[in-house]
Design a protein around this motif. Structure first.
Motif, PDB file in Angstrom:
ATOM      1  N   GLN A  11      -6.788 -16.313  47.411  1.00 37.48           N
ATOM      2  CA  GLN A  11      -7.530 -16.105  46.167  1.00 37.48           C
ATOM      3  C   GLN A  11      -6.952 -14.919  45.390  1.00 37.48           C
ATOM      4  OE1 GLN A  11     -11.691 -14.829  46.483  1.00 37.48           O
ATOM      5  NE2 GLN A  11     -12.201 -16.522  45.102  1.00 37.48           N
ATOM      6  N   ARG A  12      -6.642 -13.830  46.086  1.00 33.09           N
ATOM      7  CA  ARG A  12      -6.046 -12.668  45.409  1.00 33.09           C
ATOM      8  C   ARG A  12      -4.683 -13.010  44.836  1.00 33.09           C
ATOM      9  NH1 ARG A  12      -8.277  -9.753  49.776  1.00 33.09           N
ATOM     10  NH2 ARG A  12      -6.279  -9.840  50.845  1.00 33.09           N
ATOM     11  N   ARG A  13      -3.852 -13.701  45.633  1.00 33.28           N
ATOM     12  CA  ARG A  13      -2.496 -14.053  45.195  1.00 33.28           C
ATOM     13  C   ARG A  13      -2.534 -14.933  43.950  1.00 33.28           C
ATOM     14  NH1 ARG A  13       2.998 -13.057  46.244  1.00 33.28           N
ATOM     15  NH2 ARG A  13       4.159 -14.969  45.948  1.00 33.28           N
ATOM     16  N   LEU A  14      -3.276 -16.007  44.025  1.00 34.42           N
ATOM     17  CA  LEU A  14      -3.378 -16.928  42.905  1.00 34.42           C
ATOM     18  C   LEU A  14      -4.032 -16.252  41.706  1.00 34.42           C
ATOM     19  CD1 LEU A  14      -2.767 -19.817  42.088  1.00 34.42           C
ATOM     20  CD2 LEU A  14      -4.968 -20.498  43.027  1.00 34.42           C
ATOM     21  N   GLY A  15      -5.098 -15.512  41.964  1.00 31.70           N
ATOM     22  CA  GLY A  15      -5.790 -14.818  40.874  1.00 31.70           C
ATOM     23  C   GLY A  15      -4.910 -13.801  40.170  1.00 31.70           C
ATOM     24  N   THR A  16      -4.158 -13.034  40.943  1.00 33.05           N
ATOM     25  CA  THR A  16      -3.265 -12.035  40.357  1.00 33.05           C
ATOM     26  C   THR A  16      -2.228 -12.690  39.459  1.00 33.05           C
ATOM     27  OG1 THR A  16      -3.535 -10.479  42.193  1.00 33.05           O
ATOM     28  CG2 THR A  16      -1.532 -10.262  40.876  1.00 33.05           C
ATOM     29  N   HIS A  17      -1.560 -13.716  39.963  1.00 30.38           N
ATOM     30  CA  HIS A  17      -0.517 -14.366  39.173  1.00 30.38           C
ATOM     31  C   HIS A  17      -1.092 -15.027  37.926  1.00 30.38           C
ATOM     32  CE1 HIS A  17       2.138 -13.520  42.477  1.00 30.38           C
ATOM     33  NE2 HIS A  17       3.135 -14.125  41.877  1.00 30.38           N
ATOM     34  N   LEU A  18      -2.235 -15.669  38.060  1.00 32.82           N
ATOM     35  CA  LEU A  18      -2.830 -16.317  36.885  1.00 32.82           C
ATOM     36  C   LEU A  18      -3.305 -15.301  35.856  1.00 32.82           C
ATOM     37  CD1 LEU A  18      -4.728 -19.268  38.585  1.00 32.82           C
ATOM     38  CD2 LEU A  18      -2.670 -19.393  37.158  1.00 32.82           C
ATOM     39  N   ARG A  19      -3.868 -14.184  36.306  1.00 34.13           N
ATOM     40  CA  ARG A  19      -4.295 -13.154  35.342  1.00 34.13           C
ATOM     41  C   ARG A  19      -3.091 -12.540  34.629  1.00 34.13           C
ATOM     42  NH1 ARG A  19      -8.440 -12.701  39.059  1.00 34.13           N
ATOM     43  NH2 ARG A  19      -7.355 -11.244  40.393  1.00 34.13           N
ATOM     44  N   LEU A  20      -2.008 -12.292  35.370  1.00 31.01           N
ATOM     45  CA  LEU A  20      -0.805 -11.754  34.728  1.00 31.01           C
ATOM     46  C   LEU A  20      -0.223 -12.752  33.738  1.00 31.01           C
ATOM     47  CD1 LEU A  20       0.919 -10.022  37.757  1.00 31.01           C
ATOM     48  CD2 LEU A  20      -0.108  -8.903  35.780  1.00 31.01           C
ATOM     49  N   LEU A  64     -12.135 -18.729  40.649  1.00 34.77           N
ATOM     50  CA  LEU A  64     -11.525 -17.415  40.841  1.00 34.77           C
ATOM     51  C   LEU A  64     -12.307 -16.390  40.033  1.00 34.77           C
ATOM     52  CD1 LEU A  64      -7.767 -18.416  40.580  1.00 34.77           C
ATOM     53  CD2 LEU A  64      -9.060 -17.887  42.643  1.00 34.77           C
ATOM     54  N   PRO A  65     -12.531 -15.229  40.604  1.00 29.76           N
ATOM     55  CA  PRO A  65     -13.297 -14.208  39.867  1.00 29.76           C
ATOM     56  C   PRO A  65     -12.564 -13.798  38.589  1.00 29.76           C
ATOM     57  CG  PRO A  65     -12.527 -13.352  41.989  1.00 29.76           C
ATOM     58  CD  PRO A  65     -12.103 -14.780  41.906  1.00 29.76           C
ATOM     59  N   PRO A  66     -13.196 -13.927  37.441  1.00 31.17           N
ATOM     60  CA  PRO A  66     -12.511 -13.650  36.176  1.00 31.17           C
ATOM     61  C   PRO A  66     -12.396 -12.167  35.837  1.00 31.17           C
ATOM     62  CG  PRO A  66     -14.752 -14.331  35.750  1.00 31.17           C
ATOM     63  CD  PRO A  66     -14.545 -14.430  37.238  1.00 31.17           C
ATOM     64  N   ASP A  67     -13.215 -11.333  36.444  1.00 33.43           N
ATOM     65  CA  ASP A  67     -13.294  -9.958  35.977  1.00 33.43           C
ATOM     66  C   ASP A  67     -12.527  -8.958  36.819  1.00 33.43           C
ATOM     67  OD1 ASP A  67     -16.524  -9.055  37.394  1.00 33.43           O
ATOM     68  OD2 ASP A  67     -15.018 -10.476  38.038  1.00 33.43           O
ATOM     69  N   ARG A  68     -11.968  -9.355  37.943  1.00 29.48           N
ATOM     70  CA  ARG A  68     -11.228  -8.402  38.766  1.00 29.48           C
ATOM     71  C   ARG A  68      -9.806  -8.269  38.251  1.00 29.48           C
ATOM     72  NH1 ARG A  68     -11.886  -9.964  44.839  1.00 29.48           N
ATOM     73  NH2 ARG A  68      -9.741  -9.316  44.778  1.00 29.48           N
ATOM     74  N   SER A  69      -9.488  -7.104  37.772  1.00 29.83           N
ATOM     75  CA  SER A  69      -8.131  -6.857  37.310  1.00 29.83           C
ATOM     76  C   SER A  69      -7.245  -6.562  38.516  1.00 29.83           C
ATOM     77  CB  SER A  69      -8.127  -5.659  36.358  1.00 29.83           C
ATOM     78  OG  SER A  69      -6.825  -5.387  35.943  1.00 29.83           O
ATOM     79  N   PRO A  70      -6.047  -7.124  38.544  1.00 31.00           N
ATOM     80  CA  PRO A  70      -5.158  -6.837  39.673  1.00 31.00           C
ATOM     81  C   PRO A  70      -4.840  -5.347  39.745  1.00 31.00           C
ATOM     82  CG  PRO A  70      -4.272  -8.610  38.309  1.00 31.00           C
ATOM     83  CD  PRO A  70      -5.446  -8.032  37.578  1.00 31.00           C
ATOM     84  N   THR A  71      -4.756  -4.849  40.955  1.00 29.20           N
ATOM     85  CA  THR A  71      -4.397  -3.444  41.132  1.00 29.20           C
ATOM     86  C   THR A  71      -2.936  -3.240  40.733  1.00 29.20           C
ATOM     87  OG1 THR A  71      -3.654  -3.795  43.389  1.00 29.20           O
ATOM     88  CG2 THR A  71      -5.998  -3.240  43.087  1.00 29.20           C
TER      89      THR A  71
END
Length: 135
Positions: A11-20, A64-71
């Motif tokens: 979830q973190r991996r996919l979320g990070t790449h999609l947010r970027l 995927l959580p929409p509000d967590r910005s990747p570190t």
């Protein structure tokens, strides 16, 4: 009943790449250069918007959580990993699609591409050592 298809790391991996990717698409969409009236510019604006919607659809479909910005660590690692894969397209043999490749190009270019790829991999490794509160 909802089934979670991703573990926390996935979830973190996919979320990070999609947010970027979403952030990059948003930045492109806001480019003043794309405000021209010509049909080609309109087509690019439409394509950017469609790609952005596709990112949102994946995020929504997988909850995927929409509000967590990747570190910082995750942003650096994601950029480094994506580019480490993409620089393979810069090898001399891969440039043939753009015209004849000079026979002396590979010995000069390919070792530099290898070094660049390793440096990007080193960057991803170094970023993994940064403090990351959401691991």
């Amino acid at each position: 009943m909802s089934v979670n298809l991703l573990n926390d790391g996935q979830q973190r991996r996919l979320g990070t790449h999609l947010r970027l990717l979403g952030s990059d698409l948003d930045a492109l969409g806001q480019s003043g250069e794309l405000e021209r009236d010509a049909p080609a510019f309109a087509a690019v604006r439409t394509a950017i918007a469609a790609a952005r919607r596709a990112v949102d659809e994946i995020q929504n479909a997988l909850a995927l959580p929409p509000d967590r910005s990747p570190t910082l660590a995750r942003r650096i690692a994601a950029v480094a990993e994506v580019w480490a894969a993409r620089v393979e397209d810069l090898r001399a043999r891969r440039l043939a699609g753009y015209g004849p490749v000079h026979p002396d190009l590979a010995p000069r270019l390919d070792p530099a591409v290898d070094i660049l790829r390793r440096r990007l991999e080193d960057l991803a490794t170094a970023a993994a050592r940064l403090p990351d509160d959401d691991r």
